[in-house]
Design an enzyme around this catalytic site. Structure first.
Site, PDB file in Angstrom:
ATOM      1  N   ARG A 112       0.666  -1.299   0.049  1.00 27.86           N
ATOM      2  CA  ARG A 112       0.195   0.096   0.131  1.00 27.86           C
ATOM      3  C   ARG A 112       0.912   1.204  -0.044  1.00 27.86           C
ATOM      4  NH1 ARG A 112      -4.508   2.762   4.063  1.00 27.86           N
ATOM      5  NH2 ARG A 112      -3.811   4.708   3.061  1.00 27.86           N
ATOM      6  N   TYR A 114     -23.388   5.697   2.183  1.00 28.93           N
ATOM      7  CA  TYR A 114     -22.251   6.419   1.993  1.00 28.93           C
ATOM      8  C   TYR A 114     -22.415   7.754   1.198  1.00 28.93           C
ATOM      9  CZ  TYR A 114     -19.749   2.567   4.559  1.00 28.93           C
ATOM     10  OH  TYR A 114     -19.603   1.823   5.828  1.00 28.93           O
TER      11      TYR A 114
HETATM   12  O1  CP3 Z   1     -12.432  -8.551   1.916  1.00 32.11           O
HETATM   13  C1  CP3 Z   1     -11.402  -8.142   1.107  1.00 32.11           C
HETATM   14  O2  CP3 Z   1     -10.220  -8.417   1.311  1.00 32.11           O
HETATM   15  C2  CP3 Z   1     -11.625  -7.477   0.116  1.00 32.11           C
HETATM   16  C3  CP3 Z   1     -11.315  -6.053  -0.227  1.00 32.11           C
HETATM   17  C4  CP3 Z   1     -12.552  -5.049   0.566  1.00 32.11           C
HETATM   18  C5  CP3 Z   1     -12.210  -3.835   0.955  1.00 32.11           C
HETATM   19  N1  CP3 Z   1     -13.455  -3.363   1.458  1.00 32.11           N
HETATM   20  C6  CP3 Z   1     -10.916  -3.261   1.178  1.00 32.11           C
HETATM   21  C7  CP3 Z   1     -10.885  -2.273   2.182  1.00 32.11           C
HETATM   22  C8  CP3 Z   1     -13.822  -5.486   0.566  1.00 32.11           C
HETATM   23  C9  CP3 Z   1     -14.759  -6.674   0.244  1.00 32.11           C
HETATM   24  C10 CP3 Z   1     -14.561  -4.301   1.219  1.00 32.11           C
HETATM   25  C11 CP3 Z   1     -15.787  -4.077   1.201  1.00 32.11           C
HETATM   26  C12 CP3 Z   1     -16.294  -2.741   2.100  1.00 32.11           C
HETATM   27  N2  CP3 Z   1     -15.788  -1.335   2.070  1.00 32.11           N
HETATM   28  C13 CP3 Z   1     -17.560  -2.634   2.846  1.00 32.11           C
HETATM   29  C14 CP3 Z   1     -18.538  -3.917   3.129  1.00 32.11           C
HETATM   30  C15 CP3 Z   1     -18.018  -4.677   4.140  1.00 32.11           C
HETATM   31  C16 CP3 Z   1     -17.899  -4.085   5.415  1.00 32.11           C
HETATM   32  O3  CP3 Z   1     -16.658  -4.235   5.698  1.00 32.11           O
HETATM   33  O4  CP3 Z   1     -18.903  -3.897   6.082  1.00 32.11           O
HETATM   34  C17 CP3 Z   1     -17.719  -1.312   3.388  1.00 32.11           C
HETATM   35  C18 CP3 Z   1     -18.788  -1.043   4.212  1.00 32.11           C
HETATM   36  C19 CP3 Z   1     -16.689  -0.589   2.824  1.00 32.11           C
HETATM   37  C20 CP3 Z   1     -16.377   0.843   2.843  1.00 32.11           C
HETATM   38  C21 CP3 Z   1     -15.178   1.153   3.305  1.00 32.11           C
HETATM   39  N3  CP3 Z   1     -13.920   0.802   2.734  1.00 32.11           N
HETATM   40  C22 CP3 Z   1     -14.736   1.958   4.627  1.00 32.11           C
HETATM   41  C23 CP3 Z   1     -16.028   2.402   5.609  1.00 32.11           C
HETATM   42  C24 CP3 Z   1     -13.574   1.971   4.762  1.00 32.11           C
HETATM   43  C25 CP3 Z   1     -12.972   2.534   5.952  1.00 32.11           C
HETATM   44  C26 CP3 Z   1     -12.816   2.018   7.323  1.00 32.11           C
HETATM   45  C27 CP3 Z   1     -11.577   0.792   7.201  1.00 32.11           C
HETATM   46  O5  CP3 Z   1     -11.697  -0.257   7.566  1.00 32.11           O
HETATM   47  O6  CP3 Z   1     -10.285   1.582   7.069  1.00 32.11           O
HETATM   48  C28 CP3 Z   1     -12.971   1.350   3.847  1.00 32.11           C
HETATM   49  C29 CP3 Z   1     -11.316   1.001   3.615  1.00 32.11           C
HETATM   50  C30 CP3 Z   1     -10.880  -0.203   3.105  1.00 32.11           C
HETATM   51  N4  CP3 Z   1     -11.640  -1.145   2.338  1.00 32.11           N
HETATM   52  C31 CP3 Z   1      -9.837  -0.606   3.581  1.00 32.11           C
HETATM   53  C32 CP3 Z   1      -9.456  -1.925   3.133  1.00 32.11           C
HETATM   54  C33 CP3 Z   1      -8.397  -3.033   2.951  1.00 32.11           C
HETATM   55  C34 CP3 Z   1      -8.581  -0.118   4.520  1.00 32.11           C
HETATM   56  C35 CP3 Z   1      -8.070   0.873   3.563  1.00 32.11           C
HETATM   57  C36 CP3 Z   1      -6.591   1.212   3.823  1.00 32.11           C
HETATM   58  O7  CP3 Z   1      -5.595   0.324   3.614  1.00 32.11           O
HETATM   59  O8  CP3 Z   1      -6.419   2.163   4.870  1.00 32.11           O
END
Ligand code: CP3
Length: 345
Positions: free
Chosen positions: A39, A152
């Site tokens: 990343r 969102y």
């Molecule tokens: O599961 C996996 O490994 C596949 C990748 C994946 C991500 N997000 C990567 C991610 C999947 C399937 C998602 C789905 C997702 N994203 C959802 C539905 C599932 C759930 O967790 O409820 C939602 C609501 C999101 C929206 C989202 N993305 C939020 C609210 C955030 C911030 C919160 C957080 O955990 O940081 C993200 C960021 C995100 N999506 C990260 C990852 C690996 C972290 C980003 C980083 O590297 O900083």
């Protein structure tokens, strides 16, 4: 029928297996040092999502460590609003930020025509993964379900009470339906393109369905999910689809019966004996270890895992968490969990 060898597809087809297939939601992510390194190389989180080589790399990282039965495309549910033209940014430590759409007038900012231009790199990631994953591993494509993506888009960020979107949906259902219709169409096109590129299973994440009223759940969760399932099955009748309606509680049977999904993902709060006696009779289920057990990783984690295996192991079942793995998880605890399950629990 080479696919029939894949444990994950066998469980999704309704087979009861002695050892369930395993994958974990958010299995690629910040708990892994190699993810944090890649990343850093990519720049921002969104840069990583749109870089096919690096997105492919981070998808493969957890497979190298744990040999999970499924790989899930590395992307995010919020690329759909972005592809529709809504500004999106992930601010360090704050989660997603979008310019909120609070009413029907705001929908003029969205345009479905160019989505594949934005989403093209993600299809490329799927195609790369399709040839890069091990032969026994299944490739999952995914999208957010319309209601969850809309939360969102309307709130502009994560929310605790979802007041803006509930006010929009309940106060102007015809206007809100236009937003949901746009999302049904964009999500259908997005998922069909993932399938063309090589996705073998689709999961729809409905993270926030549990905040809706009874009628709201039917209109904004079940109906749009049903339309997406029908659209995909019209072109790919055998494509397995997993719905994950987090917090659905007593709606779970309606969700399974009325949407047409093949399998249902369970959050950690669902009573498992009820699932075994009711929901699992209708099809495979997936879940549901509370991700917090992975942080301490001791005997409590193993006892809870055994309870899940014992209760759901007599029917078609896929082991997973009840929600995504958290960044604080020690990677060795994930290894401990996987070994425990593969050694018979
Ligand atoms: O599961 C996996 O490994 C596949 C990748 C994946 C991500 N997000 C990567 C991610 C999947 C399937 C998602 C789905 C997702 N994203 C959802 C539905 C599932 C759930 O967790 O409820 C939602 C609501 C999101 C929206 C989202 N993305 C939020 C609210 C955030 C911030 C919160 C957080 O955990 O940081 C993200 C960021 C995100 N999506 C990260 C990852 C690996 C972290 C980003 C980083 O590297 O900083």
């Amino acid at each position: 029928m080479p696919n029939q060898k894949k444990l994950f597809l066998r469980a999704l087809a309704g087979e009861t297996l002695p050892t369930p297939p395993i994958w974990l939601m958010r299995q690629a992510g910040r708990y892994l040092p190699e993810y944090r390194a890649t990343r850093g190389e990519a720049g921002s989180f969104l840069d990583l999502c749109y870089n096919p080589d690096l997105a492919c790399e981070v998808t493969l990282q957890p497979l190298r460590r744990y040999d999970f039965d499924a790989a899930i495309l590395f992307s995010d549910i919020l690329v759909i609003p972005q592809a529709l033209g809504q500004h999106l940014a992930f601010k360090q430590g704050e989660g997603p930020q979008l310019d909120p759409i609070r009413d029907q007038a705001g929908l003029t900012r969205l345009n479905i025509d160019g989505i594949h231009d934005v989403l093209g790199p993600i299809y490329e990631t799927v195609a790369k993964l399709s040839s890069a994953i091990p032969e026994h591993t299944t490739l999952i494509g995914f999208a957010g379900a319309p209601w969850t993506v809309a939360t969102y888009m309307v709130e502009g960020k994560g929310s605790k009470d979802f007041a803006n979107i509930r006010r929009f949906a309940y106060g102007d259902p015809d206007g809100f339906a236009k937003l949901i219709d746009i999302l049904v169409e964009a999500t259908t096109q997005y998922l069909l393109a993932q399938i063309k590129a090589g996705a073998e299973v689709i999961q729809l994440f409905e993270t926030w369905g549990g905040v809706l009223s009874e009628n709201g759940f039917h209109r904004w969760v079940i109906e749009p999910t049903c339309k997406i399932v029908q659209n995909i099955k019209a072109e790919y009748p055998d494509m397995p689809i997993i719905g994950f309606p987090r917090g659905a509680g007593l709606h779970l049977l309606d969700f399974k019966n009325l949407t047409g999904v093949d399998a249902v993902g369970l959050d950690s709060g669902v009573p498992l004996k009820w699932v075994a006696e009711n929901l699992q009779k209708l099809g495979p289920v997936q879940g549901n270890l509370d991700p917090m057990y992975l942080i301490t990783g001791g005997d409590e984690m193993l006892a809870e895992t055994r309870r899940i295996l014992t209760t759901l192991g007599n029917g078609p079942f896929i082991f997973n968490l009840g929600h995504g793995i958290t960044p604080e998880t020690p990677p060795e605890n994930v290894g401990k969990l996987v070994d425990f399950i593969r050694n018979g629990g």
